[in-house]
Write a protein that holds these residues in place. Structure first.
Motif, PDB file in Angstrom:
ATOM      1  N   ARG A 332       0.828  -1.212   0.000  1.00  0.00           N
ATOM      2  CA  ARG A 332       0.000   0.000   0.000  1.00  0.00           C
ATOM      3  C   ARG A 332       0.866   1.269   0.000  1.00  0.00           C
ATOM      4  O   ARG A 332       0.530   2.256  -0.666  1.00  0.00           O
ATOM      5  N   ALA A 333       1.972   1.225   0.732  1.00  0.00           N
ATOM      6  CA  ALA A 333       2.874   2.393   0.755  1.00  0.00           C
ATOM      7  C   ALA A 333       3.436   2.662  -0.641  1.00  0.00           C
ATOM      8  O   ALA A 333       3.539   3.825  -1.077  1.00  0.00           O
ATOM      9  N   LEU A 334       3.772   1.600  -1.370  1.00  0.00           N
ATOM     10  CA  LEU A 334       4.268   1.764  -2.747  1.00  0.00           C
ATOM     11  C   LEU A 334       3.183   2.353  -3.645  1.00  0.00           C
ATOM     12  O   LEU A 334       3.450   3.252  -4.472  1.00  0.00           O
ATOM     13  N   GLN A 335       1.931   1.834  -3.481  1.00  0.00           N
ATOM     14  CA  GLN A 335       0.830   2.342  -4.301  1.00  0.00           C
ATOM     15  C   GLN A 335       0.579   3.825  -4.039  1.00  0.00           C
ATOM     16  O   GLN A 335       0.356   4.616  -4.963  1.00  0.00           O
ATOM     17  N   GLU A 336       0.638   4.238  -2.776  1.00  0.00           N
ATOM     18  CA  GLU A 336       0.430   5.647  -2.450  1.00  0.00           C
ATOM     19  C   GLU A 336       1.543   6.519  -3.034  1.00  0.00           C
ATOM     20  O   GLU A 336       1.283   7.628  -3.527  1.00  0.00           O
ATOM     21  N   ALA A 337       2.762   6.010  -2.981  1.00  0.00           N
ATOM     22  CA  ALA A 337       3.893   6.773  -3.558  1.00  0.00           C
ATOM     23  C   ALA A 337       3.726   6.907  -5.072  1.00  0.00           C
ATOM     24  O   ALA A 337       4.012   7.967  -5.658  1.00  0.00           O
ATOM     25  N   GLU A 338       3.267   5.828  -5.724  1.00  0.00           N
ATOM     26  CA  GLU A 338       3.054   5.870  -7.172  1.00  0.00           C
ATOM     27  C   GLU A 338       1.940   6.852  -7.539  1.00  0.00           C
ATOM     28  O   GLU A 338       2.046   7.599  -8.529  1.00  0.00           O
ATOM     29  N   ALA A 340       1.046   9.530  -5.827  1.00  0.00           N
ATOM     30  CA  ALA A 340       1.579  10.899  -5.628  1.00  0.00           C
ATOM     31  C   ALA A 340       2.467  11.302  -6.792  1.00  0.00           C
ATOM     32  O   ALA A 340       2.407  12.446  -7.286  1.00  0.00           O
ATOM     33  N   GLU A 341       3.289  10.366  -7.256  1.00  0.00           N
ATOM     34  CA  GLU A 341       4.183  10.655  -8.398  1.00  0.00           C
ATOM     35  C   GLU A 341       3.373  10.936  -9.658  1.00  0.00           C
ATOM     36  O   GLU A 341       3.682  11.843 -10.457  1.00  0.00           O
ATOM     37  N   TRP A 342       2.317  10.172  -9.843  1.00  0.00           N
ATOM     38  CA  TRP A 342       1.480  10.374 -11.038  1.00  0.00           C
ATOM     39  C   TRP A 342       0.815  11.752 -11.015  1.00  0.00           C
ATOM     40  O   TRP A 342       0.772  12.453 -12.011  1.00  0.00           O
ATOM     41  N   ARG A 343       0.276  12.100  -9.813  1.00  0.00           N
ATOM     42  CA  ARG A 343      -0.359  13.415  -9.729  1.00  0.00           C
ATOM     43  C   ARG A 343       0.640  14.542  -9.995  1.00  0.00           C
ATOM     44  O   ARG A 343       0.321  15.552 -10.626  1.00  0.00           O
ATOM     45  N   ARG A 344       1.876  14.358  -9.521  1.00  0.00           N
ATOM     46  CA  ARG A 344       2.884  15.414  -9.659  1.00  0.00           C
ATOM     47  C   ARG A 344       3.327  15.594 -11.110  1.00  0.00           C
ATOM     48  O   ARG A 344       3.665  16.692 -11.554  1.00  0.00           O
ATOM     49  N   THR A 345       3.266  14.526 -11.866  1.00  0.00           N
ATOM     50  CA  THR A 345       3.789  14.592 -13.247  1.00  0.00           C
ATOM     51  C   THR A 345       2.696  14.626 -14.303  1.00  0.00           C
ATOM     52  O   THR A 345       2.996  14.594 -15.500  1.00  0.00           O
ATOM     53  N   ASN A 346       1.436  14.778 -13.933  1.00  0.00           N
ATOM     54  CA  ASN A 346       0.332  14.762 -14.906  1.00  0.00           C
ATOM     55  C   ASN A 346      -0.011  16.194 -15.324  1.00  0.00           C
ATOM     56  O   ASN A 346      -0.518  16.983 -14.515  1.00  0.00           O
ATOM     57  N   PRO A 347       0.241  16.620 -16.614  1.00  0.00           N
ATOM     58  CA  PRO A 347       0.021  18.025 -17.058  1.00  0.00           C
ATOM     59  C   PRO A 347      -1.449  18.440 -16.949  1.00  0.00           C
ATOM     60  O   PRO A 347      -1.746  19.559 -16.517  1.00  0.00           O
ATOM     61  N   GLU A 348      -2.357  17.544 -17.293  1.00  0.00           N
ATOM     62  CA  GLU A 348      -3.777  17.908 -17.271  1.00  0.00           C
ATOM     63  C   GLU A 348      -4.229  18.187 -15.849  1.00  0.00           C
ATOM     64  O   GLU A 348      -4.948  19.150 -15.573  1.00  0.00           O
ATOM     65  N   ALA A 349      -3.793  17.317 -14.939  1.00  0.00           N
ATOM     66  CA  ALA A 349      -4.173  17.515 -13.544  1.00  0.00           C
ATOM     67  C   ALA A 349      -3.577  18.817 -13.011  1.00  0.00           C
ATOM     68  O   ALA A 349      -4.220  19.553 -12.261  1.00  0.00           O
ATOM     69  N   ARG A 350      -2.326  19.105 -13.424  1.00  0.00           N
ATOM     70  CA  ARG A 350      -1.683  20.354 -12.975  1.00  0.00           C
ATOM     71  C   ARG A 350      -2.455  21.552 -13.473  1.00  0.00           C
ATOM     72  O   ARG A 350      -2.699  22.515 -12.740  1.00  0.00           O
ATOM     73  N   LEU A 401      -4.086  25.250  -2.962  1.00  0.00           N
ATOM     74  CA  LEU A 401      -2.663  25.587  -3.038  1.00  0.00           C
ATOM     75  C   LEU A 401      -1.794  24.410  -2.559  1.00  0.00           C
ATOM     76  O   LEU A 401      -0.733  24.136  -3.125  1.00  0.00           O
ATOM     77  N   LYS A 402      -2.282  23.719  -1.543  1.00  0.00           N
ATOM     78  CA  LYS A 402      -1.533  22.555  -1.046  1.00  0.00           C
ATOM     79  C   LYS A 402      -1.451  21.476  -2.113  1.00  0.00           C
ATOM     80  O   LYS A 402      -0.438  20.811  -2.320  1.00  0.00           O
ATOM     81  N   GLY A 403      -2.575  21.258  -2.829  1.00  0.00           N
ATOM     82  CA  GLY A 403      -2.584  20.269  -3.898  1.00  0.00           C
ATOM     83  C   GLY A 403      -1.663  20.678  -5.022  1.00  0.00           C
ATOM     84  O   GLY A 403      -1.009  19.820  -5.645  1.00  0.00           O
TER      85      GLY A 403
END
Length: 409
Positions: A332-338, A340-350, A401-403
């Motif tokens: 589960r810790a790996l899934q949560e890290a993945e 977070a990484e996806w959200r950080r690198t997704n242009p549309e979400a940004r 802003l936190k997101g």
């Protein structure tokens, strides 16, 4: 001439005896002196006295029947009435009369005694019949049978009644015994049939139990053995000469199966205990990846650990949740890290996050300007209302802003 108080001899030799009715001729005597004649007939009188005395004693002390006693009294009375003796013949008659009364009294006494004995015997036999008729309905086969046999022995020891009464009571008594015997015979015939059916059922169960004894399909076979045991108990008992042998075969077949299963389970338990030890070591190795640092390296390391995990067999069921839970926590810790990484690198979400943040910031700025204007106009109520609305928008802005920071902005 010679005489005594009870008799005399005249000069012709005729012997007389004195009685209440006068003198009676006893007989003639020509063989000797008158004294000898009187002595002779006096001895005959003494003989009668002795015989009467003996008869009185027999009546008093023996079970001489009334009939025989009356005959003996009659014989003696004839001798007394014949006047062939010299003595107090009237006294002898009185003794015989009294003896007649005694015999009659004894006869009545015996008659009453026999009547009493007959009544007692009747009551005893009626009681035996009543008990026999009650026992005829009993299901206590052994005890009732023994008691009925004892009643027969008691019956045989009782006096007979009149034929009609005795036959009627015996008929009822015999009928009760026959009814009991008939019921007992029917019961044991039914019991024999039931035991024969039980024997056939148990032979079938034994055959199946012996056929299953070599099975290695542990779960279903053990369940079937439990069903067979329930069927065995429901079948009832077979004949005594078959029951023990059938049970030994039935139990023996089960013992063979369960001994084999126990051996296999013991070996499996030892193997699973070793598997648990290996998986606990892998769980400990996986937990060292926490907290997740460099995601790619952590993911590769966990994949390697998981492949080795999958290669290990089963562990004991009661230990499984704990050791698997440790691996799932790392996963589960790996899934949560993945994520977070996806959200950080997704242009549309940004872009969506930046757009939402810009909208909220503009709304906050607008509310602040309206509040200042309301205060300047002295409209504090409006200003207070707008400030409460501002608090809610500011909270949403802070969250947005936190997101946005997760994307590195």
């Amino acid at each position: 001439m010679s005489s005594d108080p009870w008799g005399r001899v005249d000069e012709t030799g005729t012997v007389y005896v004195r009685t209440a009715d006068g003198e009676q001729v006893v007989g003639s005597w020509a063989a000797g002196s008158p004294e000898e004649a009187l002595a002779y007939f006096e001895r005959k009188y003494e003989g009668l006295v002795v015989e009467i005395g003996l008869l009185e004693k027999r009546v008093r002390t023996t079970d001489l029947s009334a009939k025989d006693a009356q005959a003996a009294i009659g014989h003696l009375r004839e001798q007394v009435d014949a006047h062939h003796a010299v003595g107090d013949l009237d006294a002898l008659r009185r003794r015989l009369d009294k003896l007649v009364e005694t015999v009659e009294a004894r006869r009545e006494e015996r008659k009453a005694q026999r009547a009493k004995q007959s009544d007692e015997a009747r009551k005893a036999k009626e009681d035996l019949v009543a008990e026999a008729e009650q026992l005829a309905q009993s299901d206590q086969w052994r005890a009732a049978g023994e008691r009925l046999r004892a009643l027969v022995d008691t019956w045989k020891g009782l006096p007979r009644l009149d034929r009609k009464s005795d036959d009627e009571l015996w008929h009822r008594f015999s009928h009760a015994r026959s009814a009991f015997s008939k019921r007992r015979k029917a019961h044991f015939a039914q019991l024999d049939a039931q035991r024969e059916e039980a024997r056939r059922t148990k032979e079938r169960l034994v055959a199946e139990a012996e056929a299953l004894s070599g099975s290695t399909d542990w779960g279903p076979t053990a369940a079937r053995y439990r069903e067979l045991m329930a069927e065995w108990k429901a079948a009832g008992r077979a004949q005594r000469e078959h029951e023990d042998d059938l049970w030994n075969r039935f139990r023996g077949a089960q013992d063979v199966f369960f001994a084999a299963r126990s051996s296999v389970f013991a070996e499996r338990d030892a193997e699973q205990a070793e598997n648990l030890k290996l998986k606990e070591e892998l769980a400990e190795e996986a937990e060292k990846l926490l907290p997740i640092g460099e995601l790619k390296a952590a993911r590769a390391a966990f994949r390697s650990i998981n492949e080795r995990w999958e290669a290990i067999g089963h562990v004991p069921r009661d230990a499984r949740p704990k050791v698997e839970g440790r691996m799932h926590a790392v996963e589960r810790a790996l899934q949560e890290a993945e994520e977070a990484e996806w959200r950080r690198t997704n242009p549309e979400a940004r872009a969506r996050a930046e757009g939402l943040t810009g909208q909220l910031q503009a709304a906050v700025d607008k509310l602040r300007a309206q509040i200042e204007q309301a205060r300047a106009q002295g409209n504090n109520a409006k200003a207070d209302k707008l400030e409460r609305e501002l608090e809610g928008r500011q909270a949403l802005l802070d969250q947005a802003l936190k997101g946005l920071q997760e994307f590195g902005g």
